[in-house]
Design a protein around this motif. Structure first.
Motif, PDB file in Angstrom:
ATOM      1  N   LEU A 160      42.908  37.055  42.664  1.00  0.00           N
ATOM      2  CA  LEU A 160      42.799  38.249  43.505  1.00  0.00           C
ATOM      3  C   LEU A 160      43.897  39.249  43.157  1.00  0.00           C
ATOM      4  O   LEU A 160      43.643  40.450  43.043  1.00  0.00           O
ATOM      5  CB  LEU A 160      42.876  37.871  44.983  1.00  0.00           C
ATOM      6  CG  LEU A 160      42.781  39.036  45.971  1.00  0.00           C
ATOM      7  CD1 LEU A 160      41.473  39.818  45.773  1.00  0.00           C
ATOM      8  CD2 LEU A 160      42.908  38.528  47.401  1.00  0.00           C
ATOM      9  N   PHE A 188      49.264  38.728  48.042  1.00  0.00           N
ATOM     10  CA  PHE A 188      48.133  38.075  47.392  1.00  0.00           C
ATOM     11  C   PHE A 188      48.539  36.776  46.707  1.00  0.00           C
ATOM     12  O   PHE A 188      48.767  36.731  45.508  1.00  0.00           O
ATOM     13  CB  PHE A 188      47.460  39.014  46.381  1.00  0.00           C
ATOM     14  CG  PHE A 188      47.036  40.333  46.958  1.00  0.00           C
ATOM     15  CD1 PHE A 188      45.913  40.437  47.750  1.00  0.00           C
ATOM     16  CD2 PHE A 188      47.775  41.479  46.703  1.00  0.00           C
ATOM     17  CE1 PHE A 188      45.531  41.645  48.297  1.00  0.00           C
ATOM     18  CE2 PHE A 188      47.398  42.693  47.241  1.00  0.00           C
ATOM     19  CZ  PHE A 188      46.280  42.784  48.035  1.00  0.00           C
ATOM     20  N   LYS A 244      42.932  41.045  40.026  1.00  0.00           N
ATOM     21  CA  LYS A 244      41.886  42.050  40.275  1.00  0.00           C
ATOM     22  C   LYS A 244      42.445  43.279  40.988  1.00  0.00           C
ATOM     23  O   LYS A 244      42.136  44.405  40.630  1.00  0.00           O
ATOM     24  CB  LYS A 244      40.737  41.445  41.075  1.00  0.00           C
ATOM     25  CG  LYS A 244      39.923  40.452  40.287  1.00  0.00           C
ATOM     26  CD  LYS A 244      38.854  39.811  41.142  1.00  0.00           C
ATOM     27  CE  LYS A 244      38.097  38.739  40.364  1.00  0.00           C
ATOM     28  NZ  LYS A 244      37.117  38.054  41.204  1.00  0.00           N
ATOM     29  N   ASP A 301      46.716  34.334  45.989  1.00  0.00           N
ATOM     30  CA  ASP A 301      45.670  33.960  45.023  1.00  0.00           C
ATOM     31  C   ASP A 301      45.868  34.790  43.746  1.00  0.00           C
ATOM     32  O   ASP A 301      45.758  36.012  43.762  1.00  0.00           O
ATOM     33  CB  ASP A 301      44.296  34.237  45.644  1.00  0.00           C
ATOM     34  CG  ASP A 301      43.153  33.825  44.736  1.00  0.00           C
ATOM     35  OD1 ASP A 301      43.161  34.230  43.549  1.00  0.00           O
ATOM     36  OD2 ASP A 301      42.242  33.124  45.212  1.00  0.00           O
TER      37      ASP A 301
END
Length: 92
Positions: free
Chosen positions: A24, A19, A27, A21
């Protein structure tokens, strides 16, 4: 704690390059931390109950401060009597 679990998972994901990002990854690690803690709570129900009982006992003892020479007395869930003496510093 949830925050600590989330941070640990987030760090491991970052180390593995999962990930890219950051939002993201944050999360996903929050979701994984929530599920992990729920699983641990289900696996260790008795340990959780003991922790809750100890926390309640400590709160009760702390709320009955007294003069500093009092003893706190209670019974464990097994019925064992406990006496915890509290004395002012400097007393013998």
């Amino acid at each position: 704690t949830f925050v600590g679990a989330r941070q640990q998972i987030q760090n491991r994901l970052k180390e593995r390059g999962a990930f890219d990002d950051e939002d993201l990854r944050y999360k996903v690690s929050g979701y994984a931390a929530k599920r992990t803690l729920q699983g641990l709570d289900q696996m260790f129900v008795s340990a959780r109950q003991v922790m809750e009982w100890l926390a309640k006992s400590a709160a009760t003892a702390a709320s009955h401060g007294g003069s500093g020479g009092d003893a706190v007395k209670w019974r464990t869930p097994l019925g064992l009597p406990i006496v915890q003496p509290y004395r002012k510093r400097g007393r013998k």
